[in-house]
Design an enzyme around this catalytic site. Structure first.
Site, short mmCIF file in Angstrom:
data_model
loop_
_atom_site.label_atom_id
_atom_site.label_comp_id
_atom_site.label_asym_id
_atom_site.label_seq_id
_atom_site.Cartn_x
_atom_site.Cartn_y
_atom_site.Cartn_z
N GLU A 216 7.09 5.84 8.52
CA GLU A 216 7.41 4.75 7.58
C GLU A 216 6.56 3.53 7.96
OE1 GLU A 216 11.38 3.36 8.19
OE2 GLU A 216 11.26 1.82 6.63
N HIS B 28 5.38 -0.54 7.05
CA HIS B 28 5.52 -1.82 6.34
C HIS B 28 4.45 -2.77 6.83
CE1 HIS B 28 9.27 -0.56 4.61
NE2 HIS B 28 9.65 -0.16 5.81
N ALA C 69 9.95 -1.84 -1.83
CA ALA C 69 11.32 -2.30 -2.10
C ALA C 69 12.35 -1.16 -2.04
CB ALA C 69 11.37 -2.98 -3.46
N ARG D 110 -0.72 -10.45 -4.42
CA ARG D 110 0.74 -10.53 -4.35
C ARG D 110 1.18 -11.25 -3.07
NH1 ARG D 110 4.63 -5.63 -2.37
NH2 ARG D 110 6.57 -6.69 -2.81
N PRO E 84 6.31 0.77 -4.82
CA PRO E 84 6.16 -0.19 -5.91
C PRO E 84 5.56 -1.53 -5.48
CG PRO E 84 8.46 0.08 -5.30
CD PRO E 84 7.71 1.16 -4.59
N ASN E 85 4.74 -2.04 -6.38
CA ASN E 85 4.09 -3.37 -6.26
C ASN E 85 2.96 -3.41 -5.23
OD1 ASN E 85 5.75 -4.76 -8.23
ND2 ASN E 85 7.40 -4.51 -6.76
N TYR F 187 1.76 -10.85 2.62
CA TYR F 187 1.11 -9.53 2.69
C TYR F 187 -0.39 -9.59 2.96
CZ TYR F 187 5.61 -8.12 0.79
OH TYR F 187 6.95 -7.93 0.61
N ARG G 148 12.65 -10.98 8.05
CA ARG G 148 12.64 -11.53 6.69
C ARG G 148 14.07 -11.67 6.14
NH1 ARG G 148 8.28 -8.69 3.09
NH2 ARG G 148 8.86 -10.47 1.80
N ASN H 2 4.87 4.01 2.67
CA ASN H 2 5.40 2.64 2.56
C ASN H 2 6.29 2.63 1.33
OD1 ASN H 2 6.06 -0.03 2.25
ND2 ASN H 2 3.99 -0.81 2.64
#
Ligand code: DQA
Length: 143
Positions: free
Chosen positions: A98, A100, A77, A18, A10-11, A23, A107, A74
């Site tokens: 995975e 990111h 969230a 964004r 998502p996103n 990012y 973070r 990825n």
């Protein structure tokens, strides 16, 4: 030819605009083009999907069983919340990396826990768009 399924969560469709301070300004289209170039060199066939919906991501993982040699994921969230995606990965047992863009461990506290990491082959995070390219190279070596 080996087949890899790329799933952007998502996103990530909003990359480029964004939170660019986190990012970067690279768009999802740029990342996908970069991935296709890496895949061509590695002689890997790529199918790329993006979804903002948890159940759709579960469906993609289930559908990949027997059809793909590996997954580059990825979970965005959902990394921090989704037992359903974690269980789908565990059930399907497909070699998965995975990804990111950001270093989730540097973070906010709520991002420092990945429900996904324990059920994947490995994780690459913190290198921006390069996390994806490094992830695909790592996947290519083991599938
Ligand atoms: C992300 C990190 C997640 O915490 C966040 O929710 C994202 C993107 C990353 O690529 O850095 O959407 O997965």
């Amino acid at each position: 030819m080996k087949k890899v399924l790329v799933i952007h969560g998502p996103n990530l469709n909003l990359l480029g605009t964004r939170e660019p301070q986190i990012y970067g300004k690279t768009t999802l289209k740029d990342i996908n083009e970069g991935l296709k170039a890496v895949a061509a060199k590695l002689k890997i066939q790529l199918i790329i999907k993006q979804s903002n919906v948890e159940g759709e991501i579960v469906g993609l993982i289930q559908h990949a069983r027997g059809k793909f040699n590996g997954i580059l994921l990825n979970p965005a969230a959902y990394t921090h919340t989704s037992v359903a995606i974690r269980d789908a990965l565990a059930a399907c047992a497909i070699c998965t990396v995975e990804i990111h863009l950001s270093n989730i461990y540097s973070r906010e506290e709520f991002r420092q826990k990945s429900l996904i990491s324990p059920v994947v082959t490995g994780s690459i995070f913190g290198f921006g768009a390069n996390s994806y390219y490094l992830g695909l190279q790592a996947l290519a070596k083991i599938i």
